[in-house]
Design a protein around this motif. Sequence first.
Motif, PDB file in Angstrom:
ATOM      1  N   ARG A  31       0.621  -1.091   0.288  1.00 12.79           N
ATOM      2  CA  ARG A  31      -0.228   0.599  -0.227  1.00 12.79           C
ATOM      3  C   ARG A  31       1.649   1.154   0.263  1.00 12.79           C
ATOM      4  O   ARG A  31       0.646   2.089  -0.419  1.00 12.79           O
ATOM      5  N   THR A  32       2.157   0.979   0.891  1.00 14.85           N
ATOM      6  CA  THR A  32       3.339   2.246   0.332  1.00 14.85           C
ATOM      7  C   THR A  32       3.335   2.447  -0.410  1.00 14.85           C
ATOM      8  O   THR A  32       3.414   3.942  -1.071  1.00 14.85           O
ATOM      9  N   GLN A  33       3.908   1.365  -1.911  1.00 16.46           N
ATOM     10  CA  GLN A  33       3.996   1.257  -2.937  1.00 16.46           C
ATOM     11  C   GLN A  33       3.687   1.997  -3.720  1.00 16.46           C
ATOM     12  O   GLN A  33       3.378   2.816  -4.299  1.00 16.46           O
ATOM     13  N   THR A  34       1.651   1.434  -3.278  1.00 16.07           N
ATOM     14  CA  THR A  34       1.337   2.332  -4.137  1.00 16.07           C
ATOM     15  C   THR A  34       0.675   3.841  -4.447  1.00 16.07           C
ATOM     16  O   THR A  34       0.574   4.470  -5.275  1.00 16.07           O
ATOM     17  N   HIS A  35       0.736   3.853  -2.529  1.00 16.55           N
ATOM     18  CA  HIS A  35       0.821   6.036  -2.690  1.00 16.55           C
ATOM     19  C   HIS A  35       2.000   6.379  -3.320  1.00 16.55           C
ATOM     20  O   HIS A  35       1.729   7.771  -4.059  1.00 16.55           O
ATOM     21  N   LEU A  36       2.892   6.081  -3.353  1.00 19.16           N
ATOM     22  CA  LEU A  36       4.034   6.672  -3.691  1.00 19.16           C
ATOM     23  C   LEU A  36       4.164   6.522  -5.464  1.00 19.16           C
ATOM     24  O   LEU A  36       4.333   7.803  -5.530  1.00 19.16           O
TER      25      LEU A  36
END
Length: 337
Positions: A31-36
Amino acid sequence: MCKILLTILALVFLIPSCREEAVFHQSPSERTQTHLENFHRTLTSAPHGWKLTYFPRIDSLLFRNTTLRLGWTDIEPNKYGYGGYTMLVKFKPDNKLELKVDLDTPTEAQPLVGEYSLSLGSSLQLSFTTYLPIHDLVTSELYGVSDFVYRYTDYRGNMILTTGGAESSNRPYILLSPLPDEKSWQQAAILAQNNRKFFEAMANPQILIRRGGRAFFHSDVSLRHPHGDTTREQERNRRRYHIFVADIDKYSHVFKGYNAIGSGYVGTETGLSFRPGFSYDDKTTFCDFERQGNKFVAELVSVYDPQLMKFRLVSKHLFPDGEPTNYTAEIIDTPLP
């Protein structure tokens, strides 16, 4: 009957667990990678780049009360606040960037080249990682930073950013607005600098705030030194801050008092933008002025903000379809007394 009840209870507990699996089908790191990736995609998808309007510090309580009686020492240059800077940025997919900025040196046609990075801790952060003119604002006086925290995107596609540790009365103002066309990328910084310097070269700028024929504030005091000392003007221009003063005791030989309104400013491609702006009450503030010949004009219109779910007063040249209000502010260069 017992079997039926047990089946119903099992279904009741099963449905929320299915929903949880649907919501959290990604791990926290995914999810963090998707936000970035989404943030990176947004920054790099603006074909003509972004306009970054950056006020490192805005004292919202400074020179805001037009009815407050001031002495001459209360409006000395060392009491002034600070203004802002206009920058144009193109973010590249490989974390490179191109930058144009309105500083005191002439704005060059060729952009500066640097690098940026994105990170996600408690919030999304945009960082300028190589030395650029924006780092010249990172001083103990200006409180500038090179790391910006993403807050939200408004309904017009503008990104509102902030920094950490700002006091409620002295916050930064940071706005990323997508440029509409390639002409804006080529000319916006130059036009912003020209409009700012035109204002700073005015011999005796004064402001008139009115609604129809009723004037709410009309400045009439020249801040020029009678013997040609330009210290005040130099400090005003360095800080990008201006104060308009009205003599409330002009006909008195005994008393001497003044009313004043002040704000930091930045040049824009259409004129000037003031933050926190000029207010005569809690609801009416003039921020964005359009250059019309030899003067700057802000005519307020009412528009509905679907995000805030309320009407706001904004400048007509930015929202030409807004509902007229007859509130107008004009900055005009008048003859020296």
